[in-house]
Each structure stands twice: as C-alpha cells, then as structure tokens.
Enzyme design. Structure first.
Site, PDB file in Angstrom:
ATOM      1  N   LYS A  70       0.824  -1.230   0.000  1.00  0.00           N
ATOM      2  CA  LYS A  70       0.000   0.000   0.000  1.00  0.00           C
ATOM      3  C   LYS A  70       0.844   1.261   0.000  1.00  0.00           C
ATOM      4  CE  LYS A  70      -0.443  -1.598   4.617  1.00  0.00           C
ATOM      5  NZ  LYS A  70      -0.129  -3.002   4.371  1.00  0.00           N
TER       6      LYS A  70
ATOM      7  N   GLU B 220      -4.819  -5.304  -5.935  1.00  0.00           N
ATOM      8  CA  GLU B 220      -5.974  -5.735  -5.134  1.00  0.00           C
ATOM      9  C   GLU B 220      -5.583  -6.004  -3.683  1.00  0.00           C
ATOM     10  OE1 GLU B 220      -9.519  -6.410  -6.214  1.00  0.00           O
ATOM     11  OE2 GLU B 220      -9.474  -6.174  -4.044  1.00  0.00           O
TER      12      GLU B 220
ATOM     13  N   GLY C  16      -6.828  -6.527   2.437  1.00  0.00           N
ATOM     14  CA  GLY C  16      -6.303  -7.902   2.464  1.00  0.00           C
ATOM     15  C   GLY C  16      -6.986  -8.762   1.417  1.00  0.00           C
TER      16      GLY C  16
ATOM     17  N   ILE D  63     -10.206  -9.260   1.026  1.00  0.00           N
ATOM     18  CA  ILE D  63     -11.549  -8.821   0.646  1.00  0.00           C
ATOM     19  C   ILE D  63     -11.526  -8.257  -0.766  1.00  0.00           C
ATOM     20  CG2 ILE D  63     -13.510  -7.379   1.277  1.00  0.00           C
ATOM     21  CD1 ILE D  63     -12.168  -6.959   4.017  1.00  0.00           C
TER      22      ILE D  63
ATOM     23  N   GLY E 284       0.220 -11.147  18.181  1.00  0.00           N
ATOM     24  CA  GLY E 284       0.833 -10.988  16.864  1.00  0.00           C
ATOM     25  C   GLY E 284       0.005 -10.121  15.927  1.00  0.00           C
TER      26      GLY E 284
ATOM     27  N   GLU F  72       2.407  -4.773  15.621  1.00  0.00           N
ATOM     28  CA  GLU F  72       3.866  -4.775  15.572  1.00  0.00           C
ATOM     29  C   GLU F  72       4.425  -4.277  16.910  1.00  0.00           C
ATOM     30  OE1 GLU F  72       5.532  -4.952  12.311  1.00  0.00           O
ATOM     31  OE2 GLU F  72       3.643  -5.160  11.213  1.00  0.00           O
TER      32      GLU F  72
ATOM     33  N   LYS G 180      -4.552   3.455   2.707  1.00  0.00           N
ATOM     34  CA  LYS G 180      -5.584   2.647   2.060  1.00  0.00           C
ATOM     35  C   LYS G 180      -6.739   3.504   1.550  1.00  0.00           C
ATOM     36  CE  LYS G 180      -4.319  -1.554   4.575  1.00  0.00           C
ATOM     37  NZ  LYS G 180      -4.538  -2.303   5.841  1.00  0.00           N
TER      38      LYS G 180
ATOM     39  N   GLY H 159      -3.193 -10.844   7.000  1.00  0.00           N
ATOM     40  CA  GLY H 159      -2.855 -12.244   7.207  1.00  0.00           C
ATOM     41  C   GLY H 159      -2.332 -12.865   5.932  1.00  0.00           C
TER      42      GLY H 159
END
Lengths: 404, 404
Positions: free
Chosen positions: A100, A124, A129, A131, A182, A185, A200, A297
């Site tokens: 991004k 995309e 992510g 979606i 997790g 960060e 985004k 993810g």
C-alpha cells in the site's frame, strides 16, 4: 504456462507461494494454463524454506529473464520496492503488489510506466487484504458516481477498539494484548496513529475518482487518545468507536480523512469487530454496499495477490480503466471546512459556558469531573475556535470524537 | 461509441436507461467512449416514457442491426427471454441480463452459444441486485477452493422475517405490509416459497464450481411455515431466522439448498435486515468474506447491468474463465444425507419420548402446550425417521428450523 517471480518471502510471499502450490490443480483448470513460480527474491538465506531452491538474491536475475512475465512485489516498504517495481515494469513485466505504501506514494508514476510498456500494475492486495474491493469498486460499480467510501481498513486498531468495547480494557492493555497475539507490531505507530488506514483510503479514493491524493495532505488522526470513558459514552449512544478511512463529498468538495468516528449500531460498519475489515461504498445508483472479511494475514492477502496474477495470466488489463492522475490542489478539500457532529468531553467548565459558545448541544452522561456533549453539525474550523474559547474559560479538553 | 439495445422497459430496463443517461459523462470518461441506447424493445405502447422514441416492438430490428453490439435482456421470465437471448448471441451480439430464471435454467446452453459466436453472456445483475458478487466470486476469489456460500438472496422474505423479529407481527401481517410497500408481489409465492433464492444459489454455485445444478434438484423450503413463536425461540438463542440459499461441502459431497436457518448473532448474516441482501463466501485461503447491499430495485440492479455493459465495451470476456458444464448426478448430493442441528417444536409428546428417540437434545423455552428442543447433528433422513416415530407416539410437529 506463465512464469512468475515473487519478490519478498515474508508472510505474504510465503502465503502466495503456498496458495499457488496447494491450489495448483484448481488454478490450472480455471485458467487453462499453469502458473509456475520461477524465482523468489529475498536477501536472506532460508535453507529450511520449502522454496529455498527458488531463492535468488539479485533482482537482475528476474529482470533479465524474458520468461518471467509477472512479478509479485510482496516486500513492503517504499524502497527498494518502488525501484524494483519500476524496473520490472520497464522490463516489460506486469507487477502485482500488496504494498500500500508504494501504491499510495507512487501509483500514478508506476501506472504510467506500466502503460508505456504495455503491461499492468495491479494492487488488489494493497487494501482490505483478501476482501475483494479494488476490482469490485473499479469494475462492478463503474457505472456509479461514488459519493462516499468509509472503511474499517486496519485490523490491529479494530481489534484494540473491539477489546476496549467488549472487554472493558484500556487502550494500553488492548494494545499489549494485540501485540501478544501478533496482531500488532512491536512499533505499532503506523497502525495506531492511522498511517496505514490513510494509505488505504488514499488508494480507494483514487480507484473511485481517478485522482490520487497526496498521503500527507489527508487529515490523519489515530486512536491512541481514545479512552475507555469515550467507548462507554458511545455505548450509551448505542454506538461504537471505529477508526475509519473516509472519502466523502460535502457541498461538492471532496474530503478525505482518517479518524476515529462514533458509529451507531444501525450502521453495518459498527458490527465489524476484532481484526475484520469492512468497506462501505455509496454510489448514486447502487446505494450502499459493503465488503467484509479479513483485512490482513498471509492466507487472505495471498488470495488477493493470486487473483491479480490470474487476471494477468488471462490477459486482463489495468483494473482502473481511467488512468490515474495526481490530484490537484482541491483534492482533498481543506479539512477546516469539513462539517460533522462532535462528541466532546471536557473538565473545568460548566454547561453555561458550553451553551454560550457551542449553542445547542446534547449533553451525555459521563464520569464525574467531566462534562460530555454532542454538538450540532459544525465545521472543523468552528469546532476548533469554540474549543479555544472554552479553553480560555478554563476548560480542559479530555476527548473529542466525530459522529459518523 | 458502442450501440446497445435494451429488451424490456420495466423497472430494471427503465433504471438502466436512466443510469446510462444520468451518468453519461462519467461513463464516457471512464470508458473512453460513449454508450448509446439505440433501441428499447417492449410490446407495450408507452407514449409518456422519456424513451418512447427508442421503442421498437419487433426483436428482429435489434437482431438485424449490425451496429448493435450489446443487448441487455431485462424482460424477466423464461420465455421469450431465452429465445431472444439465444438469437442475439447467434447474431454475434453479447448479452447482459438480470434474468435469474434464464441463467439458472439455460446458462450452460447460452454460454456455449456465446462462446461459439465469439461473444459473452454476462449476468452480474441476476443475483444480489446491485451488490458486486458474481464478478468478485469469479475473479477476485479465483485462487480459492470455494468451500461454502450462504446468502440472504431475497429481499422480500428478509423484510418479512425482520418485521416478525423486530415488529412482533405474524408472517401473514408482515407479508401484507411487504405487499403494501411494494416489496412483495401480489402473488408472493416465488419469493416466499424460496424459488427465487433457489435460482440465485444455483447461479452462485455454478460460478464457484463451474457446474450448473438443475434448479428442481435443489432442496427448497420457504418461510410461510415460520411462526412468531419460532422467531421468539430463535431470539432466546441469541439468533434470528434467515432464509438462506446455501452451497456447502460435507464429507466431500456438495449440498445445495434453500431453507430458513437459525443464524446466531455472532454471524454477520444475522445482522442483514429489511430488504438488504448479504452473501457470505468461504474460500480455503481468503477465509470468510461477505458482500452486502440492496438485492433488488431499479437503481441498484441497473448498477449491475451497466457494470456488465461497460465490461463488454472495454473488451472483457466471459466472467467465469472456466466454461460452465451441466452438473452431474452427484451435484447436488442427496439432501437426505445432509447433517445439521434442528430446532423442533412439537405438541402431544413429552420429553421421555423425545429423549428415547432423538437421544441427547437441548430443551428450549417455548409457549405452553408445546415442547421445543435443539437436536444434536443429525442427517435429514435420521431427523425424518425420528419425527415419524414421535408422530407414532402421538406427537404433532409444529415447526422445524435448521441451525446454521
């Protein structure tokens, strides 16, 4: 068969290689041809990786191999990702990316380079992510004037806000939990301060309008100042607090922003919890549509990366039919003129001062020692001026969150 | 410039003409060319229509005009829509449609005809109204094995169920309201008995698997037997009742069905209310994603029709890269083997008989004179056998709804 190269064997890179391996048969059947990973670029030695035999350290191996027609840039960060992407496009290879930062900062230049070399730059995976959101917005809603986009675009902050709301923990505790799981960060600032969401919404805005705004001209406010008290007040309003990236027209001006908003429970965005993302898009014909799913993810993001690889293999061109341009001076419009209702919590003042300065407000129950209220619609400039005047009366601002 | 023809100046046809007129400039900018409506086919005289000068009554005018490259079939019903579509494809014109009946019944044949004549048959508007779902499923999720699709695909029945839940009215009252508001037809059977949903899940299943099942082989149950009592019991379970079209794998077999389900509030489908539609798709990499919006109406459906017209104008090919085939004997799998938990309400039996026959069940609070329980997972065959045995003990089945 098409030959591809993956740049970066991190979380998304590994997920993409795994998907192409595990779903190989299905992809070959759907596409009518195989997708073969010829190289994976990574500067690290990774002898234990199942893909160690594909690893190369020199980007030139990829750039100079005419058999490689598609490159998946999954490195993250601006540099050298931008330079490698540009070099790949100039070498006549299409590029797909989950990056991004590069799309938001260099999208126009890279798409121009792609067009000049007869290839495509697809992204995309850069937003939402797994979606489906970029292609649906660019293609399925192409007949609409897009009047608004409001999205929960960052899973880390949505997890934190959900834990504050449902678990009754403070921002700091929720952040620690997210780090332990997790989801965040060790340096969470890009997520928590809204930078990730800002990139985004910058990308989504460009898909909707054809004009890419400068990231640093988009008003950006994170969630680190949100207190448990604020979450409770929102709950009393039958609402929750969500960090939103927004593109919205007011009086013909296009505003863009990243900020926490109080979202009432009758709005579907208020129900997007935990690490999930949701993007609400309004078009002048379609009305409101929403896209929901895992915004991050390895596996989910790989799904979007592979969708773009398959689109290129099938001969699809650029996802936005109208080439992007850099946004002019007027996009985004001056945030000082953006109008919204505001939840404001203060100490040190009474309702008399508030009534005089803000005019008609709606008082809200809150903790002792504070006074909380919901303003009428006011511009940012007006809200700031009024807060300055209240401060001159001894008021101390404790919190301020806009109403969606 | 591309010339198109619209067949059918009903609700969707008018909406499509309106969109192409109102958003003309935007479309021309995005597409780089104009979209011109050359003819509108309708057997009715419509002197007051703003499009009366475009009306033709003879389909041959359209079929024989080589300037018309795209036809939008927005007539509804199987005949003559199927014959006109086939003729248009055979005349070398691409066809876009909102007609779920024709796609579900004749999709394979029409796509073969399209391929044979080098044109496309697109159908984004056939399912989910304006919600982008066909193209995202076919394109954005193309890298995934699609393991499940569960959708609220009919706005009329969702409105009725929402009114029963939130308004506390009976099925009959809610239906009358829906008819008064224009959400339900005077003959509401296609919606209420699940036929409309069945066609849509049939189409989504084909997009996901490449195999088009026969509509009449998909188990279909409507909502007319749902009582206010059942809605209340679901509420006690922190759930609502939703009519779902579903495609789901169990033990490697592909089941398809349309039936009311009890959906717990932690599932995003349970929050899709009123006339809105929502489609939840699970893929082996993307996880769960959901698409939400208006599943019907002139303007929303026109958005999807125009998306397909623009795709054709831009040179996009068929939306499903893998050509559809007719599903074999095994798709859908025999519904008798489908396993689910069941909410069952009976009168005339006590818990002793139920415990003996159904084994371990969970009793639920209900109205006097009835006994309600939730079964363990059982196959349809087993559930039916057990209900027959309970009936032999004097039990009278009052209601049965599967748990999602």
């Amino acid at each position: 068969m098409i030959n591809i190269a993956i740049m970066g064997l991190g979380v998304v890179g590994s997920g993409t290689a795994d998907l192409l391996t595990e779903n190989r048969q299905l992809i070959e059947r759907r596409l009518g041809q195989a997708v073969h990973i010829k190289y994976i670029l990574d500067i690290r030695d990774m002898p234990d990786s199942p893909y160690s035999n594909l690893l190369v350290k020199d980007v030139k191996v990829i750039l100079q191999d005419p058999e490689v027609s598609v490159v998946a840039e999954l490195m993250g960060g601006s540099h050298p990702a931008f330079e490698y992407t540009l070099a790949a496009l100039e070498a006549g290879k299409s590029v797909v990316t989950s990056n991004k930062e590069v799309v938001a900062n260099f999208g126009v230049r890279l798409m121009q380079a792609a067009a000049a070399h007869g290839v495509s730059y697809l992204f995309e995976a850069s937003t939402g992510g797994g979606i489906p959101v970029i292609r649906p917005l660019a293609r399925d809603l192409a007949g609409n004037v897009i009047t608004e986009i409001s999205g929960i675009l960052n899973g880390t902050t949505n997890y934190i806000l959900t834990r504050m709301w449902k678990g009754g923990v403070s921002f700091e505790e929720a952040l620690s939990e997210a780090q332990a799981l997790g989801y965040a960060e060790r340096d969470p600032s890009a997520d928590v301060e809204g930078k990730d969401t800002c990139r985004k919404i910058c990308i989504l805005g460009a898909v909707a309008t054809g004009r890419l705004a400068q990231v640093d001209r988009i008003y950006t406010e994170g969630i680190s100042a949100i207190r448990l008290t604020d979450v409770r007040v929102a709950e009393h309003m039958d609402a929750s607090i969500k960090l939103l990236g927004r593109m919205v027209y007011q009086d013909g001006s296009l505003y863009m922003m990243t900020a926490p908003f109080i979202v009432r429970h009758d709005n579907p965005l208020s129900r997007i919890d935990d690490v999930f993302n949701g993007v609400l898009v309004s078009g002048n014909y379609v009305g409101d549509v929403m896209f929901y799913g895992r915004g991050a993810g390895a596996k989910a993001t790989a799904s979007a990366v592979v969708a773009d690889i398959l689109a290129l293999a099938a001969g699809e061109g650029p996802v936005c039919r109208e080439p992007w341009r850099e946004a002019g001076e007027n996009v985004p419009a001056d945030f000082a003129n953006f109008v919204s209702r505001n939840y404001i919590a203060m100490s040190g003042v009474d309702s008399n001062a508030i009534d005089v300065i803000f005019g008609s407000v709606e008082y809200l129950p809150t903790v002792e020692g504070e006074i909380a209220f919901l303003t009428a619609p006011v511009s940012e400039r007006e809200a700031q001026d009024n807060l300055t005047r209240l401060s001159a009366c001894g008021g101390v601002l404790q919190s301020r969150v806009r109403l969606f």
